[in-house]
Scaffold this motif. Structure first.
Motif, short mmCIF file in Angstrom:
data_model
loop_
_atom_site.label_atom_id
_atom_site.label_comp_id
_atom_site.label_asym_id
_atom_site.label_seq_id
_atom_site.Cartn_x
_atom_site.Cartn_y
_atom_site.Cartn_z
N LEU A 25 104.41 103.45 100.67
CA LEU A 25 105.45 104.42 100.37
C LEU A 25 106.07 104.84 101.70
CD1 LEU A 25 103.68 106.58 97.63
CD2 LEU A 25 105.19 104.60 97.34
N LEU A 41 110.88 108.36 92.07
CA LEU A 41 110.02 107.91 90.98
C LEU A 41 110.52 106.57 90.44
CD1 LEU A 41 107.62 108.46 89.14
CD2 LEU A 41 109.18 109.61 87.57
N THR A 44 109.39 103.70 92.73
CA THR A 44 107.95 103.55 93.01
C THR A 44 107.07 103.46 91.77
OG1 THR A 44 107.65 105.97 93.12
CG2 THR A 44 108.19 104.83 95.18
N ALA A 45 107.57 103.88 90.60
CA ALA A 45 106.72 103.94 89.40
C ALA A 45 106.10 102.59 89.07
CB ALA A 45 107.54 104.46 88.21
N GLN A 72 111.64 114.66 93.61
CA GLN A 72 111.13 113.29 93.61
C GLN A 72 109.74 113.22 94.23
OE1 GLN A 72 112.52 110.75 92.03
NE2 GLN A 72 114.16 112.14 91.38
N ILE A 76 106.52 111.73 92.13
CA ILE A 76 105.68 110.63 92.62
C ILE A 76 104.22 111.08 92.70
CG2 ILE A 76 105.19 109.12 94.59
CD1 ILE A 76 108.24 109.22 95.20
N ARG A 79 102.78 111.19 89.18
CA ARG A 79 102.51 109.88 88.59
C ARG A 79 101.21 109.30 89.16
NH1 ARG A 79 105.74 106.33 85.84
NH2 ARG A 79 106.58 108.30 85.09
N ILE A 106 103.26 114.08 98.74
CA ILE A 106 102.75 112.86 98.11
C ILE A 106 101.35 112.54 98.63
CG2 ILE A 106 103.10 110.37 97.85
CD1 ILE A 106 106.10 110.86 98.03
#
Length: 286
Positions: A25, A41, A44-45, A72, A76, A79, A106
């Motif tokens: 990331l 998202l 990167t999802a 965002q 992330i 998720r 994150i």
């Protein structure tokens, strides 16, 4: 399933290789434009879900981000945590040059955070930046005309003088976002955090100082840590999304056609995004 099958084999036949999925990331965090690929998202999802589909003891995440969109960043983070809970897997985060602001948000999705002694971590705060052009407009003889339905629809217009009440409204929003950020860090880091008055002021530190403050758990690099923990035959499997070269620029892979004005507008937008991205990185001397 693979590990179960492996345990059923005689010891001499068992594979000792451990595959660890790795997600990179890297970049600023903001909704991606047609000409730039940022962290969001949407971008990167797929990588995150693919990494958690591996039959592996942990998922490793490499982070190198100066931050960006708080929305965002949190999406992330969420998720990653949702899948970690669903799949019952631990997440190990490794900071490269910087995990600051949204990048650190994150990072706290990790059950453990590792950093280089010279990494930059922290910057737990919220910032908004813009320019004001009212005097320039007067000099070049341009009149700004804005018509709204709703008296607050044009607050903080860069072509009009700044109003005290508009700034107060913005700062109130920032405080709410900042509290959300602080609560998330406290929830994830818990008693590891030291009682330091500067911790949530937006300051940032090296990985070495971040270890003292409880922002990271240890100093180290991904390859060394994973091979020490899971054995010398451990293999790192980088998770990537299949993308063609031209699709990176948003020009192909879509049913939508692009006219000359579309491309010109996207190019201007890309230049603005690049300037904003450069400003984010430069805050940390990068």
């Amino acid at each position: 399933m693979k590990r179960l099958f492996n345990r059923l084999l005689p010891k001499s036949w068992r594979s000792t290789v451990v595959i660890i999925p790795v997600i990179r990331l890297h970049g600023t965090i903001m909704p991606g434009g047609q000409f730039r690929q940022n962290l969001s998202l949407a971008t990167t999802a797929g990588l995150i879900e693919k990494a958690f589909s591996y039959d592996a003891p942990v998922v490793a995440i490499s982070i190198n981000s100066p931050g960006g969109s708080p929305v965002q960043s949190r999406l992330i983070f969420k998720r990653i945590r949702d899948l970690a809970t669903e799949k019952n897997k631990k997440v190990l985060v490794f900071v490269e040059d910087v995990a600051a602001s949204g990048g650190y948000m994150i990072a706290v999705a990790g059950d453990e955070i590792f950093a280089d002694p010279s990494s930059i971590v922290g910057s737990i705060g919220v910032v908004s930046a813009s320019f004001g052009f009212p005097e320039l407009m007067k000099k070049i003889g341009v009149e700004r005309r804005v018509h709204t339905a709703g008296q607050n629809k044009a607050v903080l217009d860069p072509f009009k003088p700044e109003k005290k009440e508009d700034v107060e409204r913005l700062k109130a929003l920032q405080l709410e976002i900042h509290e959300t950020f602080i609560d998330l860090v406290r929830e994830r880091r818990g008693t590891k955090l030291k009682d330091d008055p500067d911790l949530f002021t937006g300051l940032f530190w090296t990985g070495m100082k971040g270890l003292e403050l409880g922002l990271v758990d240890a100093l180290g690099d991904m390859r060394t840590v994973l091979k020490t923990r899971f054995g010398p035959k451990t293999q790192l499997r980088l998770i990537t999304a299949p993308r063609g070269f031209l699709s990176r620029f948003g020009l192909f892979g879509s049913n939508k056609g692009f006219s000359a004005p579309d491309i010109a507008a996207a190019a201007v937008s890309g230049a603005i995004d690049a300037a904003e991205e450069r400003a984010l990185w430069s805050r940390f001397g990068l």
